[in-house]
Design an enzyme around this catalytic site. Structure first.
Site, PDB file in Angstrom:
ATOM      1  CG  HIS A 206      -2.094   0.938   1.070  1.00 38.17           C
ATOM      2  ND1 HIS A 206      -2.157   2.143   1.722  1.00 38.17           N
ATOM      3  CD2 HIS A 206      -3.241   0.844   0.335  1.00 38.17           C
ATOM      4  CE1 HIS A 206      -3.291   2.747   1.415  1.00 38.17           C
ATOM      5  NE2 HIS A 206      -3.959   1.990   0.563  1.00 38.17           N
ATOM      6  CB  CYS A 207       3.941   2.097   1.863  1.00 34.24           C
ATOM      7  SG  CYS A 207       3.382   1.612   3.497  1.00 34.24           S
TER       8      CYS A 207
END
Length: 358
Positions: free
Chosen positions: A350-351
């Site tokens: 996600h990052c």
């Protein structure tokens, strides 16, 4: 633009809504990605190849790495030469908002490398600050410049007026010390058109982003979330997750719904190995040492057009995480991505991504 998304009837959609593209940036910093970034680049390349089967993938690349990245990626990947300081696209890229007519605009947050002079992870983040504007130009959309510091990984929206975040990050003295919790809520409502903020006190234990929400919680759909939990009551994560469960049990979303929580196991705990730390050029601000605890989490996944990409981190827990994710997303295809070399840089799937909605 001198107005705000709320004034113009724009809002942030949920990650579960259809996406036209996903942006990433190529990892290269030798002080954050071991062995000159090669293991991380291989992990990124594998993830990008799988992701490209579901969405158009656009990759920011430092100009001197353009040929190298092209040699490792499918020809369908759009490579865009661009200056940046590190590869955390969730935090340096724009947050997109939409309106009823399907028009998209970008919100460009202020960025200070997760803490600025107080506890930022590197000294120079000037190139990172320009990434959101460059992407907005590439996407052909107008931009709002938000007047406060915020990283995309510190918020999760359900697309129906509810935002999840942590006090640990948004109220941290290294972000916006001049703003109160109430001030920050007002700004979030103006720039994302949300109606309700659900605050968790803390993020994942030892998360160097000061507790980003996306490393402990993920929105499945409105009224439903994933949460990382820990069964060992001697582990620091146990009390953090129990407190989060208590808050979510009492919380209601913007539409008054009780929040359904899917409990994800915590991988590990995981620690940096000696050979992994030895492969880094160690700076003062971002030192990674042997046996340092990694902030690993299956909640740090990406929902994208009928698929959920989740990190493979721990053979003892990967299958259990898969089963829980499949129960939460019964109609989605689940795709596990070997992600330890991404985690070693300080984050996960996600990052390193930022989606552009349809």
């Amino acid at each position: 633009m001198l107005t705000t998304p709320k004034a113009d009837d724009f809002w942030m959609p949920g990650e579960h809504n259809p996406q036209s593209s996903v942006w990433l940036a190529w990892p290269t910093r030798p002080d954050n990605w071991r062995d000159n970034g090669f293991p991380a680049q291989a992990a990124f390349a594998h993830f990008i190849e799988r992701l490209s089967g579901y969405v158009t993938v656009k990759l920011a690349v430092l100009p001197e790495y353009e040929m190298q990245s092209r040699s490792m990626l499918p020809s369908s990947i759009e490579i865009v030469p661009m200056a940046y300081n590190d590869a955390w696209m969730r935090d340096i890229g724009p947050t997109m908002v939409i309106n009823e007519a399907g028009v998209k605009r970008a919100v460009n947050w202020q960025f200070n490398a997760w803490g600025g002079e107080l506890d930022g992870l590197y000294d120079d983040w000037s190139d990172d600050q320009s990434v959101a504007s460059h992407i907005a130009q590439q996407e052909g959309v107008e931009s709002y410049d938000a007047p406060f510091i915020l990283e995309g990984g510190s918020i999760h929206c359900d697309g129906e007026g509810t935002l999840y975040t942590t006090e640990e990050c948004l109220l941290h003295p290294s972000r916006n010390p001049e703003l109160s919790r109430e001030d920050i809520e007002v700004l979030l409502k103006e720039y994302l058109s949300i109606e309700k903020v659900v605050w968790l006190p803390l993020g994942l234990f030892n998360d160097e982003t000061n507790g980003h929400i996306d490393n402990i919680l993920h929105v499945v759909r409105p009224g439903e979330v994933l949460l990382t939990v820990c069964d060992d009551n001697n582990d620091p994560q146990y009390a953090i997750s129990q407190q989060a469960l208590d808050i979510l049990a009492e919380a209601r979303d913007a539409h008054g719904r009780k929040i359904i929580v899917h409990k994800l196991p915590m991988p590990g705990p995981l620690y940096i190995r000696e050979e992994e730390a030895a492969g880094l050029i160690q700076p003062d601000r971002m030192e990674r040492a042997t046996d340092d605890r990694l902030a690993g989490s299956y909640a740090n996944c990406l929902i994208c057009n009928g698929a959920v990409f989740y990190p493979l981190l721990d053979e003892k827990n990967d299958q259990q995480a898969h089963a829980i994710l499949q129960a939460a997303f019964p109609k989605h295809e689940l795709i596990g991505i070997p992600a330890r070399d991404i985690l070693l840089g300080g984050g996960n799937l996600h990052c390193i991504t930022q989606q552009i909605p349809v």
